[in-house]
Design an enzyme around this catalytic site. Structure first.
Site, short mmCIF file in Angstrom:
data_model
loop_
_atom_site.label_atom_id
_atom_site.label_comp_id
_atom_site.label_asym_id
_atom_site.label_seq_id
_atom_site.Cartn_x
_atom_site.Cartn_y
_atom_site.Cartn_z
N GLU A 76 0.90 -1.15 0.00
CA GLU A 76 0.00 0.00 0.00
C GLU A 76 0.94 1.20 0.00
OE1 GLU A 76 -1.15 3.02 1.56
OE2 GLU A 76 -1.99 1.99 3.32
N CYS B 67 -1.84 7.95 4.66
CA CYS B 67 -2.02 7.47 3.29
C CYS B 67 -3.23 8.14 2.66
CB CYS B 67 -2.29 5.98 3.27
SG CYS B 67 -1.32 5.03 4.42
#
Lengths: 525, 525
Positions: free
Chosen positions: A265, A302
């Site tokens: 990720e 993120c």
């Protein structure tokens, strides 16, 4: 508990011979005791051999035993007490409330996976009974369940020293699937990692599981991670971090004699679309809320909203004014590491000197070490479409607003975006048709599409998708947060005409765990 | 129907400008009319642009409409009539009964996916309703469904000109998932491909779907496939063929600016373990049945039993004698292509000259073109463990028997195996404990574990796994046969706080298709 600075390999604690390092308190620049050393090939091999040895036993633990193990880990982490919070604060510069919340999230996540394990849907049991009289050919007895992939290498992330680290989502979902885990701790928070690692080690012992179910390797540099990903006993990788790091690991994994899946990720700028009617009615409110989301955790998420897209005009001007005021009022915040802070300053400088982005406002400055000074920039839609560098993630509390000439250009900007973790629509009821035009694009570009919220804040639940097309992740077919993350570490196996005595419990005729099964095409509960 | 030798791109039929080629009847060596030409970059771009244009519409077709489309394809393929069987026989050298069976399998597979689409479990709907009063933080409304990945490139396989080709399992499962498909037809059976491609083209028109839902590109050489896999509009690849081909495509896909998943089903020698009591009681019967499976389709099956493992002794001697007699009595069979026949002869010659494998028997020989002469070889367990080349697949009707000194060596041989599609146990009740010792190894090594059968014969059903660890496939997490194959072409998307008016039907509160959903952690039906 006295930190020892050692490797946790199975039930042992070992001192490695590699480079020594210490954590740094980013708020002060001071080094923190103790000194850690970097694990090398010998420690990697020892950890993965133990993991391999543990695998066949651990993957066949009963649902209740495995769920209980996950719950024991959560209990043990809570049992560390305030020492964990204080060490985490010192190593990350994050405030107490954030780390306490993150501990709750981490333990809640482990307990959620315990529930998922018990429910057993992840086994995806299918039974197609024999049809000996079928014409033109009989059918044999066929049964399917899912089994664990094998030992998993997990890379701790710097920005969530608990929730995406040693006992974070990757570890919890891999253990839930039946995979032993070898964690490479992030060198920014080795003490926090050791505390959590010892909690897991203690849970393994208490649950009488094979010691190789968990190991924690610590170190600096890239060699340790490379050795782990290329080890033949490792069968999958979980990673949260930079695009460069994730891409490099994915390539290493693909180049192995036996390629393995990498769930990295990596990179997302999380576009936020301000639709016309929403801007007409609440531009100032949106501008202020936007900076609240941007500044969360010094933008080190993120899901930080790094890009805002709207049609130019009075609404956008009002939004920008309110956002600029909020940015100017923003104090600095300590970033996670000196390296992250330097990269942030460089990325903001690159934006400033791009010639395409104009500075709207900067936050307050400070002489304290490793501070993040918020930033807000604006660029034209046509420039964004022409210059790929404007899509590069700035990791920290800086965002770029794209002013488009009309809604058609907004749509082109949306189509031009790389893969994202999230895409956000701010909309009123009267924006529904405009939103409907954008939605297919956003579904293709992002793992999570939201309305009238901000992307920071990722709920741990069944419906969450924390994932998305490349470069948000290396594998859009899954999520790294939420219960569906367990599927990353499973593969199907079919059993044909096996005697009942050899079938795994989940596939036996008497279905001892009362699992939901797809029998001859019909769902049975 | 007159074959035209053209590319089928959306609703058009076009003549490409690349190399011309003709199919060859392998039974006679004669070329077959018409002449085909090879598609180039222009045709690839046209097909993938149409696929991209069709995607947003096609992926949101209702369950009933999409299921009806799959059933219409099956009807149209059956509607071609005997011309399809005769062209398939001429292009492949396969007998009529085999191609008629394969047509049934192909159409049955399309209808199975129609049932799967209607049932809607593949959407994996999850709803976590908002909890505005939750402490310490409220929960937003979160809903998840699966969406199609995007246009898929499918490579037709030579060995199943219907079931693993233009309308084979990859195409059926990708269309079921909502992905447009661009097929690269196998150059060994371009006429069969054109007939089936026109049936799909006609079904697209009859169902009033966007023309880009399906295209068929034909050609020789590697460039066409490379252009397709590296095209930015292609989002996944399905392939059945050689290890070299599959590995090369996977690498190309990984090296794209946006890497994409490749599902390549490649290489398997399908080990068969003969356990002691089974050998004691029915060695001769097993030897004869083994050669029946080995000779099926001239051994040109992914699941051909290429390796037999047993402890040496009288039982194995009896097995080998019976197998040798059956091999000697085996007539030759026409192979699919001259290239496959040459590769087979070379692989058998390499085995003969390995110095490790001893010839036990060869089948009858023939002067006819492209014939497969069966072969049976034996080697020692210790030699198999020491020489990786003995694991290489021989594509055709030749198998290697490994004679082990004891059951412990059998276990070492099992552990030494590469990933496989299948692993087979021949066992009596008294072998149960011996089988139990082997089972964990076989589960780690193979996608399908069976008892007292032969691996040839892959049922199309819910529980089938036609897959396995590398190099059996490039992705062990799925199957290329059976209903679970649909999951290869899907990814999850989460919708947060979206107004009901914008939610896809599957996620709306009123659940119009009455789908099974996981609501707040509980399964609702």
């Amino acid at each position: 508990m006295t930190l020892e600075g050692k490797q946790l390999i199975g039930s042992e604690t070992l001192t490695a011979q590699g480079n020594s390092f210490q954590a740094v308190d980013p708020a002060t620049g001071d080094s923190l005791e103790p000194t850690f050393t970097t694990a090398g090939q010998a420690e990697v091999s020892r950890a993965t051999e133990l993991a391999r040895a543990a695998f066949d036993h651990y993957r066949e633990t009963g649902l209740e035993a495995r769920a209980g193990f996950l719950e024991t880990i959560a209990d043990k982490i809570e049992g560390i007490g305030d020492e964990l919070i204080e060490r985490g604060m010192a190593e990350s510069g994050l405030p107490r409330a954030r780390l306490e919340g993150e501990r709750g999230r981490t333990c809640g996540q482990l307990r959620m996976f315990a529930r998922v394990v018990r429910a057993g849907e992840w086994l995806d049991v299918r039974v197609d009974p024999a049809l000996p009289d079928r014409q033109p050919m009989p059918r044999v007895d066929l049964r399917q369940r899912h089994v664990a992939l094998g030992p998993v290498a997990v890379f701790g992330a710097s920005n969530f020293p608990l929730a995406f680290s040693v006992a974070g989502g990757d570890t919890a979902s891999a253990l839930a699937a039946g995979c032993p885990v070898v964690v490479k701790g992030h060198p920014a928070h080795p003490g926090t990692s050791e505390l959590v690692g010892r909690a897991i080690q203690s849970a393994v012992a208490e649950c009488r599981l094979p010691e190789g179910v968990f190991s924690l390797l610590q170190g600096t540099g890239n060699e340790l991670g490379q050795a782990l990903v290329t080890d033949t006993d490792i069968k999958a990788v979980g990673f949260t971090g930079s695009r460069g790091g994730g891409t490099a690991l994915a390539r290493l994994a693909q180049d192995r004699p036996e390629p393995i899946p990498v769930y990295a990720e990596m990179s997302s700028i999380n576009p936020v679309f301000l639709l016309p009617e929403a801007l007409n009615h609440r531009a100032a409110e949106l501008g202020e809320a936007f900076i609240g989301s941007l500044n969360m955790g010094a933008g080190q998420f993120c899901t930080n909203p790094g890009l805002v897209i709207a049609v130019e005009g009075q609404g956008l001007d009002t939004f920008l004014s309110a956002a600029a005021e909020a940015v100017k009022a923003s104090g600095t915040q300590t970033m996670l590491t000196p390296g992250i802070q330097q990269a942030y300053d460089q990325a903001v400088a690159a934006l400033t000197s791009s010639g395409k982005a104009t500075e709207v406002a900067r936050g307050q400055s400070s002489e304290a070490p490793n501070q993040c000074r918020s930033g807000l920039f604006v660029a034209k839609g046509q420039d964004f479409l022409a210059d790929e560098t404007l899509q590069q993630e700035v990791f920290g509390a800086t965002s770029l607003v794209i002013a488009c000439t009309d809604q058609a250009e907004v749509k082109r900007v949306a189509e031009h975006l790389e893969g994202q973790l999230t895409a956000t629509l701010h909309m009123d009821d009267a924006d529904t048709e405009t939103a409907r035009q954008l939605l297919p694009t956003l579904e293709r570009r992002a793992g999570r599409v939201m309305a009238n919220g901000w992307p920071t804040g990722v709920e741990v639940c069944d419906a969450m998708v924390h994932g998305g097309p490349y470069p948000a992740t290396t594998d859009s077919r899954t999520t790294s947060v939420g219960s569906a993350a367990i599927h990353r570490f499973l593969r199907p196996v079919c059993y044909q005409n096996l005697p009942q005595a050899l079938l795994p419990d989940a596939l036996r005729d008497d279905n001892p765990a009362s699992l939901s099964r797809l029998v001859d095409g019909k769902r049975e509960h």
